[in-house]
Design an enzyme around this catalytic site. Structure first.
Site, short mmCIF file in Angstrom:
data_model
loop_
_atom_site.label_atom_id
_atom_site.label_comp_id
_atom_site.label_asym_id
_atom_site.label_seq_id
_atom_site.Cartn_x
_atom_site.Cartn_y
_atom_site.Cartn_z
CE LYS A 280 71.15 8.14 -0.70
NZ LYS A 280 70.22 9.36 -1.50
CG LEU B 8 46.28 16.44 7.74
CD1 LEU B 8 46.12 17.13 8.71
CD2 LEU B 8 45.96 15.33 7.85
CB ILE B 9 46.13 20.22 2.16
CG1 ILE B 9 46.11 21.03 3.40
CG2 ILE B 9 46.13 20.92 0.80
CD1 ILE B 9 46.45 21.92 3.16
N GLY B 10 48.53 17.51 1.12
CA GLY B 10 49.29 16.91 0.20
C GLY B 10 48.41 15.66 0.21
N GLY C 69 51.12 19.78 -1.76
CA GLY C 69 50.57 21.26 -1.00
C GLY C 69 51.94 21.17 0.39
CD GLU D 292 50.42 11.86 -4.21
OE1 GLU D 292 49.51 10.30 -4.51
OE2 GLU D 292 50.53 12.27 -4.40
N GLY D 293 45.19 9.84 -0.12
CA GLY D 293 45.04 7.69 0.31
C GLY D 293 43.33 8.71 0.09
CD GLU E 102 77.01 29.45 -9.00
OE1 GLU E 102 77.82 28.73 -9.62
OE2 GLU E 102 76.26 30.19 -8.61
CG HIS E 103 78.92 32.06 -13.49
ND1 HIS E 103 78.56 30.91 -15.32
CD2 HIS E 103 78.26 31.50 -13.13
CE1 HIS E 103 78.04 30.53 -15.02
NE2 HIS E 103 77.04 31.09 -14.00
#
Length: 1012
Positions: free
Chosen positions: A893, A331-333, A355, A335-336, A105-106
Site C-alpha cells: 500500500k 446514521l446511528i454511529g 453502532g 459522529e458529526g 485447529e491446533h
C-alpha cells in the site's frame, strides 16, 4: 463510529460460465485429464467483479467434491499465499467437550501421514521466508500461510495434508492441550474476552451460541477423562465428521498463470472427501424472550466504563446487495453535528460511540450500540438510552432517504475502485471465508459494493430497534461488591435484573429531541481522481527539497501505486514535550483534547477516505494527513487553524484527563509479556518516565497550566516533514510553506537551535554482564521472562548478522520452547531495536517460574551452537534466501511505503535503500561468520555478551516450578553463567552505565543541503 460489517451468504451460482474445462479442454491446455475430471464449474476473470485498478487475474472453481477454489494470478507478487476456510467452528463443539474445534485447529499443525514430523510444515515455511497462522470462530476455522513464490508447490502439498490425513498423535495431543490451556489463561483477565463470553453464557443455554469456544485443560483433558471420554478419539471423529470438502473454501495466490495454479491445486485438493455436511444454520436468535428486557451490570478487571445495548435481529447476510445494517449503522454511529454521539458528548456522558450490525452466525444477527461512559455518564445510563430511542424515533419520522443510501454507495464504490493491494496472507485468508458467503463472481465485491436500494429492509431492521427487544449491559468498577453471580469460564462478576415495564414505557414514549437530526451531505467526498503531472525526474527514494533553520522537507512523487492519494507527515520537535513527567502528561492531554474537539469536523473526511492524526511523542507532536489528495489541503488548514488557536473546554478537560489517568492505571492489568517489554524499555532508555511517575505528576497539571503550555510548545519548533504520493514538488513546497506561515502568524513560532534538537540514546551494557530485574504481576496467572542480549549500534554488518541469527533460531526456538517443552502459548524470539541500538530478545509467557523458564531459554541458547555447526550448506543457504526474500518484500500500500520511508526519517538514519544494500551484504555472510557472531555476542561464554533479564512473576497463585529440566542442561547453564546483578533502582542502574552514540545517518545531509 459505525460498524461496517459486510454481509452475504453461500449461494448457488446465478450464472454458470458457459465454458467449463470439460466442454473446452483447450481453454486450459496445460491441464491434465485427471485435473479436468475434478473440475465442475469455472468462473473466469472477465466474469469476476473486481476493482478497475486491480491487475491480477482471477478464476473461480468448484471441484466435483464440492470444494470452492478461488485462484489469484499475480506475476509481480513477492509472496505467494493460500488459505482454507472450513465452514465449521466452535458452535458445533460437542456439549461435553468445549473447545474441541479450537483444539482440532491446533493439532492439524503437528504432523500428518505424509509429513509426520511435528514441525515439518512450520520448518518448511521458515526456511522459505514464510509464516502461518489459524483461528477458530463461532462458525469458521481458517488456516493460512505465505511463502516465497517459487516454493508455493511444496507449501501447498504440506498444507493439503491438514485436510486429508492429520495424525493427532497421542503424545502431541497430550502436550498441545497445555498450549490451548495457556492460550485461555492469557485471556482470563482480559475484559474484552470476559465480556464476550459473558454475552454467550447469558444467551439461551440450549442455543449453540452459548458455548465456550476456547477450551482449556479442564474441558479437554480432566473432565473427559473423568467421564471416560478419549479426547484424541473425539478429535479424530470431529475431523472425520466436519472436515468435508463440500464446506471448504480454498484461496490461492501465486505468480503462476491461472492454468498453472489450477494444475497445482486440483491434484492436491480434488481428492478431499465430500461427506455431504450441511452448513449449520440457527434460525432462532440466542436471545429469546427470556433473555430480553434485561440489565446486566458487570465489575471489570480494568477501570473501564461502558454500556452495550443489543437488539436481536434477523441474519442480514442474504441482503448484502442493499446492506440495510450499513445504512442504519452509518446514521446511528455517525459522529458529526446533530448525531447521537454529538449530543451525548455535549452532555458529558460519553466519549465514544459504536453502532451497527454485528454478525451472529448463519440464521441470526444483532444490532448493537456501544458507548464509552464518563464518570457522570455512568449515572445516566437510562437517559443515554432515552436519547438513543429519540434518535431512532427521528429516523422513523424522517423515513429512509435515498440520498443517504447513494452517498454510502458512492463512498463504497470509491473505496472499491481505488482499493490498496493487500498483503497476500491476509488477502487469501479473508477471501477463503467469503467463498461461503457470496457467488464466486461477487467474492471480491460482495462486501464492498451496494447495488440495490431497499428501504423496506431498512425499515424492517428499524422496526426491531424497540425497548421490548433489547438487553443492556453496563460495565463499571462501581459495581464491585454489588454483584451476585460469577460467569463459569472467566469468573466475571455480574448481576442481572429485569428492566421495569415502567421504564420500557418511558423509552417507548420518549418522543424526539430538538438537537438530533440527520447528517449533512458529506463535502469531503472526492471527485477529482486525476494523477498529477509527472516530475521530469522522479527519484526512487525521498529527497530533500527544502532545508532551512525551521524545517526540512523530504519529497517523493509516487510512481508505483498511481492512485489519487498522498501521505503528509510532520514531526514538530520541541524540548518541552518530555522534559519532565508533568510536561509529558500535558503533551498527551493536549493531543487527546485536540482530537476530541475536532472529531465532529473530521468524521466526514474519515468516512470519505481522508484521515488526519495528531500524536504526542517524546520529541514533540506528530501530525499526519493521508488519503485522497484532492481535499487534503482543506483538512490540513482546518487542523492547523484549530491547533494554533486551541482553547480548552473545561468540561471535556476533566473528562479526558480522567480517561488518560485510567489508561495509566490500567497498565497494571496488561499481559505479563507487555510488562516485560515495558520494563526493558524503562531500563534501556536514557530517559523514560514510568507510568507511576506520570500518574504522580498528573496532579500538577491544571486547566490553566495546560492552556499556557500549548502556546509555549508551539513557540519554538523544528519541523521535519515527508510528503509522498500523488503530488508535485511545488505543491509539496507550498504545503510546508503554508504550515510554517500559519504557525508564524498565529503563534509566532520560531526555529529551535540545533542543540535543542536532542535525540535520546540507549544505555550501553558492559561486556560479560548479566543484569536481572524483577517485578510482580498481581493480575494474571502467568509469569513472563524477557531476555535481551544487547549486540551494539546499528550498522550494515551487525544488522544482517543479527537478523540472520534470528532467522535461523526462530523455528527451533518456537518448536523447542513452545511445542515440545510447552512452556507457554506466547514464545517469541526476534530483534529489539531502539535509538539505533539492537539486540536479540526472547520472550516467554508461562505458568512456570521465571527462574525455570530462563534456564530453559539458556539451555536453548546453548544448543544453538550445535544447530549452526551441523547445518548443511543447503540448509544454511535456505535461511539466507528466506531472509533476503523477507527483506526485499515490497510494501503493498502507499501508506505502508510511506511508513517505511518515515521510519528512516524518524530514526534519522535516512537509509532509504537499506533493503537492497543490506541484502547484498547478507549474501556474503558465511556460516563461519554466523558462528563467530554467536560465539562473540550470544553464547554463554561470549566475551562481548550483554545480558539483561526481566522477570515478571505472577503473585496471584503459586507458579508451577519444574525441578528437572528435560535435557539436564539446566545445571550446565547454572555453572557457566555468572551470578546476576539484581537491579533494584532503575535510575542508579542507568547512572553507572555509558550511553551508545546514535547511529550514523546514511546520507550526508550537509552535502544534500548544498545541492538545493
Amino acid at each position: 463510529m459505525f460498524v461496517k460489517k459486510a454481509v452475504g451468504k453461500s449461494a448457488s451460482f446465478t450464472k454458470i460460465f458457459q465454458k467449463t474445462f470439460l466442454e473446452n479442454p483447450n481453454s486450459c491446455r496445460y491441464m491434465s485429464a485427471m485435473n479436468r475430471e475434478h473440475i465442475k464449474v469455472v468462473v473466469e476473470n472477465d466474469d469476476i467483479i473486481r476493482s478497475a485498478q486491480d491487475k491480477r487475474l482471477y478464476r473461480g472453481l468448484e471441484l466435483t467434491n464440492g470444494i470452492k477454489v478461488f485462484l489469484i494470478s499475480d506475476p509481480e507478487t513477492d509472496k505467494s499465499s493460500a488459505a482454507m476456510d472450513v465452514n465449521i467452528g466452535f458452535m458445533k463443539d460437542p456439549r461435553e467437550l468445549p473447545g474441541l474445534a479450537h483444539f482440532c485447529e491446533h493439532m492439524l499443525f503437528l504432523g500428518t501421514e505424509k509429513y509426520p514430523e511435528e514441525n515439518e510444515y512450520t520448518k518448511f515455511l521458515n526456511e522459505h521466508s514464510g509464516s502461518s497462522n489459524a483461528f477458530t470462530s463461532s462458525e469458521h476455522t481458517n488456516f493460512f500461510f505465505d511463502i516465497t513464490p517459487d516454493d508455493l508447490p511444496g507449501a501447498l502439498d504440506r498444507f493439503a495434508q491438514f485436510f486429508l490425513s492429520p495424525l493427532f498423535t497421542a503424545s502431541a495431543t497430550e502436550r498441545e492441550v497445555n498450549a490451548v490451556n495457556s492460550e485461555n489463561d492469557k485471556n482470563l483477565q482480559s475484559d474484552q474476552w470476559r465480556l464476550m463470553q459473558l454475552e454467550k453464557s447469558l444467551a439461551n443455554p440450549d442455543h449453540d451460541y452459548s458455548k465456550f469456544g476456547t477450551g482449556n485443560k479442564t474441558t479437554l483433558e480432566i473432565l473427559p477423562k473423568e467421564k471416560g471420554i478419549n479426547t484424541r478419539d473425539e478429535l479424530l471423529k470431529f475431523h472425520s465428521n466436519y472436515y468435508s470438502s463440500n464446506i471448504m473454501g480454498l484461496s490461492v495466490l501465486g505468480k503462476e498463470s491461472l492454468d498453472e495454479l489450477t494444475n497445482m491445486v486440483v491434484p492436491l485438493f480434488g481428492h478431499s472427501k465430500n461427506k455431504n455436511v450441511t452448513v449449520p444454520q440457527w434460525d432462532d436468535n440466542p436471545f429469546g424472550s427470556d433473555q430480553l428486557q434485561l440489565k446486566i451490570t458487570v465489575a471489570p478487571v480494568k477501570d473501564i466504563r461502558s454500556m452495550n445495548v443489543t437488539w436481536p435481529i434477523p441474519d442480514l447476510d442474504p441482503y448484502y446487495s442493499s446492506n440495510p445494517g450499513h445504512y442504519l449503522g452509518h446514521l446511528i454511529g455517525h459522529e458529526g453535528p446533530g448525531s447521537l454521539l454529538s449530543e451525548l458528548k455535549n452532555k458529558g456522558w460519553v466519549n465514544t460511540l459504536v453502532g451497527g450490525y454485528q454478525n451472529g452466525a448463519k440464521g441470526f444477527g444483532f444490532f448493537i450500540l456501544n458507548v464509552d461512559l464518563t464518570e457522570e455518564g455512568q449515572e445516566h445510563v437510562e437517559d443515554i438510552i432515552s436519547l438513543a430511542y429519540q434518535y431512532i424515533n427521528m429516523l422513523r419520522r424522517e423515513g429512509v432517504k435515498e440520498w443517504i443510501f447513494k452517498e454510502c454507495q458512492e463512498i463504497d464504490a470509491m473505496r472499491f475502485r481505488f482499493k490498496d493491494k493487500e498483503k497476500p496472507r491476509g488477502y487469501t485468508s479473508h477471501i477463503s471465508s467469503l467463498l461461503h458467503r457470496f457467488p464466486l463472481k461477487e467474492v471480491l465485491s460482495g462486501e464492498q459494493l451496494l447495488t440495490e436500494y431497499r428501504p423496506d429492509l431498512v425499515q424492517m431492521v428499524l422496526d426491531k430497534l424497540v425497548p421490548e427487544n433489547m438487553r443492556v449491559l453496563v460495565v463499571s468498577k462501581k459495581f464491585e461488591g454489588q454483584t451476585d453471580k460469577k460467569e463459569t469460564w472467566y469468573g466475571t462478576d455480574y448481576k442481572m435484573e429485569r428492566i421495569p415495564s415502567s421504564l420500557i414505557e418511558i423509552w417507548n414514549n420518549g418522543g424526539y429531541h430538538e438537537n438530533l437530526r440527520l447528517p449533512d451531505r458529506n463535502e469531503f467526498i472526492a471527485s477529482n481522481f486525476d494523477i498529477t503531472p509527472r516530475e521530469a525526474e522522479i527519484s526512487p527514494v525521498p529527497e530533500i527539497i527544502k532545508d532551512c533553520e525551521m524545517s526540512r522537507l523530504w519529497f517523493k512523487q509516487d510512481d508505483k501505486f498511481l492512485l489519487p492519494k498522498a501521505c503528509m507527515s510532520f514531526d514538530m520537535t520541541s524540548p518541552l514535550a518530555y522534559n519532565d513527567p508533568a510536561h509529558a502528561n500535558m503533551n498527551s492531554l493536549f493531543v487527546n483534547l485536540f482530537s476530541d474537539s475536532l472529531n465532529e469536523y473530521a468524521y466526514d473526511a474519515e468516512l470519505a477516505g481522508l484521515y488526519y492524526s495528531l500524536d504526542s511523542s517524546i520529541y514533540g507532536i506528530h501530525l499526519s494527513v493521508r488519503g485522497y489528495n484532492e481535499k487534503q489541503h482543506v483538512l490540513l488548514k482546518k487542523v492547523l487553524d484549530k491547533l494554533t488557536s486551541f482553547k480548552l473546554d473545561p468540561k471535556r478537560y476533566e473528562i479526558i484527563k480522567d480517561l488518560y489517568a485510567r489508561s495509566l492505571r490500567n497498565f497494571v492489568a496488561e499481559q505479563p509479556h507487555q510488562h516485560a517489554i515495558y520494563y526493558t524499555s524503562v531500563l534501556m532508555s536514557e530517559v523514560f518516565w514510568t507510568k507511576d511517575e506520570l500518574l504522580e505528576a498528573l496532579d500538577e497539571v491544571t486547566l490553566d497550566k495546560l492552556q499556557s503550555y500549548i502556546p509555549q510548545l508551539l513557540s519554538k519548533l523544528y519541523i521535519e516533514a515527508l510528503i509522498y504520493g500523488n503530488i508535485t514538488k511545488q505543491q509539496a513546497i507550498d504545503t510546508l510553506g503554508a504550515v510554517e506561515n500559519i504557525l508564524k502568524e498565529k503563534t509566532a513560532t520560531k526555529p529551535l537551535t540545533r542543540s535543542q534538537r536532542k535525540r535520546l540514546r540507549e544505555v550501553q551494557l558492559p561486556n560479560g554482564c548479566y543484569y536481572m530485574y524483577k517485578k510482580s504481576n498481581e493480575v494474571h496467572k502467568s509469569s513472563c521472562v524477557e531476555i535481551y542480549y544487547q549486540c551494539g549500534r546499528q550498522a550494515r554488518e551487525l544488522n544482517m548478522q543479527l537478523e540472520l541469527f534470528c532467522q535461523v533460531i526462530s523455528e527451533p526456538c518456537f518448536n523447542i520452547l513452545r511445542t515440545k517443552e510447552q512452556l507457554g502459548y506466547i514464545v517469541f524470539s526476534g530483534l529489539r531495536r531502539s535509538s539505533g541500538v539492537e539486540g536479540l530478545r526472547i520472550i516467554v509467557q508461562s505458568d512456570k517460574s521465571p527462574a525455570y523458564v530462563e534456564g530453559r531459554v539458556e539451555a536453548f541458547i546453548k544448543s544453538v551452537e550445535e544447530c549452526i555447526s551441523s547445518m548443511s550448506d543447503e540448509e544454511y543457504q535456505k535461511h539466507v534466501k528466506a531472509l533476503a526474500a523477507r527483506r526485499l518484500e515490497q510494501p503493498k500500500k502507499l501508506s505502508a511505503q510511506n511508513a517505511k520511508f518515515w521510519a528512516e526519517i524518524s530514526s534519522q538514519q535516512y537509509h532509504f535503500d537499506r533493503d537492497n544494500t543490506e541484502v547484498a551484504y547478507l549474501k556474503g555472510i558465511t556460516k563461519d561468520d554466523l558462528l563467530k557472531f554467536y560465539k562473540t555476542l550470544i553464547s554463554h561464554d561470549a566475551p562481548q555478551r550483554h545480558k539483561l533479564c526481566v522477570h515478571v512473576a505472577s503473585s496471584t497463585e503459586p507458579t508451577n516450578v519444574t525441578s528437572q529440566s528435560p535435557d539436564g542442561l539446566e545445571s550446565v547453564v547454572q555453572t557457566t553463567c555468572p551470578e546476576p546483578i539484581i537491579v533494584t533502582d532503575e535510575s542508579e542502574f542507568k547512572r553507572e552505565l555509558a550511553l551508545y552514540p546514535l547511529a550514523k545517518p546514511y546520507i550526508d545531509l550537509a552535502k544534500a543541503k548544498s545541492k538545493l
